[in-house]
Design a protein around this motif. Structure first.
Motif, PDB file in Angstrom:
ATOM      1  N   ASP A   1      40.154  38.231  28.768  1.00 19.48           N
ATOM      2  CA  ASP A   1      39.005  38.679  28.159  1.00 19.48           C
ATOM      3  C   ASP A   1      39.591  38.926  26.669  1.00 19.48           C
ATOM      4  O   ASP A   1      40.672  39.944  26.445  1.00 19.48           O
ATOM      5  N   ASN A   2      38.938  38.620  25.620  1.00 22.33           N
ATOM      6  CA  ASN A   2      38.989  38.572  24.204  1.00 22.33           C
ATOM      7  C   ASN A   2      38.072  39.260  23.561  1.00 22.33           C
ATOM      8  O   ASN A   2      37.998  39.473  22.267  1.00 22.33           O
TER       9      ASN A   2
ATOM     10  N   GLN B   1      32.091  45.102  37.272  1.00 14.79           N
ATOM     11  CA  GLN B   1      32.132  43.861  36.998  1.00 14.79           C
ATOM     12  C   GLN B   1      30.871  43.438  36.158  1.00 14.79           C
ATOM     13  O   GLN B   1      29.603  43.949  36.649  1.00 14.79           O
TER      14      GLN B   1
ATOM     15  N   ARG C   1      32.960  47.643  22.247  1.00 14.14           N
ATOM     16  CA  ARG C   1      33.045  46.139  22.153  1.00 14.14           C
ATOM     17  C   ARG C   1      32.159  45.472  21.202  1.00 14.14           C
ATOM     18  O   ARG C   1      31.548  45.890  20.518  1.00 14.14           O
TER      19      ARG C   1
ATOM     20  N   TYR D   1      41.297  38.976  34.742  1.00  9.56           N
ATOM     21  CA  TYR D   1      40.480  39.349  33.356  1.00  9.56           C
ATOM     22  C   TYR D   1      41.623  39.448  32.274  1.00  9.56           C
ATOM     23  O   TYR D   1      41.060  40.113  31.409  1.00  9.56           O
TER      24      TYR D   1
ATOM     25  N   ALA E   1      31.359  43.442  28.936  1.00 10.46           N
ATOM     26  CA  ALA E   1      32.590  43.380  29.171  1.00 10.46           C
ATOM     27  C   ALA E   1      32.733  42.583  30.695  1.00 10.46           C
ATOM     28  O   ALA E   1      31.967  43.421  31.439  1.00 10.46           O
ATOM     29  N   PRO E   2      33.538  41.955  30.881  1.00  9.33           N
ATOM     30  CA  PRO E   2      33.519  41.092  32.228  1.00  9.33           C
ATOM     31  C   PRO E   2      34.119  42.388  33.364  1.00  9.33           C
ATOM     32  O   PRO E   2      33.546  42.086  34.512  1.00  9.33           O
ATOM     33  N   TYR E   3      35.039  43.266  32.876  1.00 15.77           N
ATOM     34  CA  TYR E   3      35.319  44.049  34.034  1.00 15.77           C
ATOM     35  C   TYR E   3      35.730  45.287  33.213  1.00 15.77           C
ATOM     36  O   TYR E   3      36.618  45.394  31.984  1.00 15.77           O
TER      37      TYR E   3
END
Length: 351
Positions: free
Chosen positions: A188-189, A295, A341, A185, A283-285
């Motif tokens: 992740d931006n 996840q 986020r 990850y 959030a991906p992670y």
């Protein structure tokens, strides 16, 4: 020959020396409605005091189907229904297992202690309590079926209609992988990846949101008779043994519920869900305390749009406080991380 006589002072029941106010403090700490039912059978004094308790906890062990009797109640050992609408159409009112049903009054007469319990309805059981202030009801399981390893939790505040709702979800929750997460990850931006829109990620979150709102509005609808019968209520919480969803109502919300007409859905036994504005964060992670990895972490904060709020209004500060305090433990940490986020705004029509 000398005779031995029992000391009359020792024969006296010392518990009878306690004032009623102190006995009620003890009974309020018992809370559990089954245990309170057993206490009622102890003596005539307890029989008169138990209905005066302020704090009551009702644990539901099964639900009764619309077209069945108690013996045909849903089997909790069977798999949880995957279809939320099917599940709620089968749900009529909750069931209490039987410690009260055959219990008799303290005078040994044939009249049951709780005569209304033939139907095992919590609303009927609670009618014996005349001074309830704080009521907590626990359902046997969550309402929304999910695949193994998927996280879905929600919390909603209601008055006569929805006031606030927050949903926390994740596509996989497990133990944190060793050394692999930063590589997987690292790109992740802070924004949703393009794949989120094309691989069904957004559609899944919409399903989570609608299913949770249906669950909350159905629970809200089922509480109407309890609220009507207990004008002394100042706090009402309806949760489940899985910890999936919690509906709460405070003193002001209960007052607003009583003063306004309930808007029921035309298609099923639930409250109408108003048109809503939603804030989605992703959030991906996430690494959570306790070595937990989440996840596909998703946070959805929901508020009725101005035209659907029934006159109610909460400030942004109050809403943020509700969202950040909705869950405990590692999931509280997840919410705080997601609140930082990027926000994506969505709108939803009432249904």
């Amino acid at each position: 020959m000398a005779r031995i006589h029992a000391d009359p002072v020792l024969e006296a029941d010392q518990f009878d020396r306690l004032p009623d106010s102190l006995v009620l403090v003890i009974l309020n700490n018992v809370e559990d409605v089954r245990s309170l039912g057993r206490c009622s059978a102890v003596s005539k004094r307890f029989y008169g005091l138990v209905p005066l308790v302020h704090d009551v906890y009702v644990k539901i062990d099964r639900v009764v189907t619309v077209d069945g009797e108690a013996e045909d109640a849903l089997n909790l050992s069977s798999p949880k229904p995957r279809n939320i609408l099917s599940h709620f159409l089968k749900m009529m009112l909750f069931t209490i297992i039987k410690p009260f049903h055959s219990m008799r009054g303290p005078n040994g007469a044939g009249r049951p202690l709780f005569p209304q319990l033939a139907q095992h309805s919590p609303a009927q059981v609670l009618r014996n309590f005349t001074h309830i202030r704080n009521l907590r009801v626990e359902l046997p399981s969550g309402d929304v079926g999910t695949e193994e390893g998927v996280l879905l939790k929600w919390r909603a505040e209601y008055g006569s209609t929805l006031q606030n709702c927050v949903i926390l979800g994740g596509t996989q929750v497990d133990r944190k992988p060793v050394g692999a997460e930063h590589e997987l990850y690292s790109e992740d931006n802070g924004s949703m990846p393009e794949s989120f829109y094309t691989n069904g990620g957004l559609k899944l979150r919409v399903v989570w949101t609608i299913s949770s709102l249906i669950a909350a509005s159905t629970r809200h609808y089922l509480l109407r008779s309890i609220i009507k019968d207990h004008p002394t209520l100042t706090s009402l919480v309806l949760t489940d043994a899985d910890g999936q969803g919690t509906l709460s109502m405070g003193a002001e919300q209960l007052k607003e519920f009583r003063e306004n007409q309930l808007s029921a859905s035309a298609c099923s036994n639930r409250t109408q869900v108003p048109a809503c504005n939603m804030k989605l964060k992703y959030a991906p992670y996430l690494e959570l305390p306790g070595g937990i990895a989440l996840q596909g972490a998703t946070l959805v904060a929901i508020k009725p749009s101005p035209e659907g709020s029934n006159g109610g209004h909460t400030s942004r500060k109050e809403t943020d406080a509700f969202v950040s305090g909705a869950f405990d433990g590692p999931f509280k940490f997840a919410v705080k991380a997601l609140m930082k986020r990027r926000t994506y705004l969505l709108e939803m029509n009432g249904f």
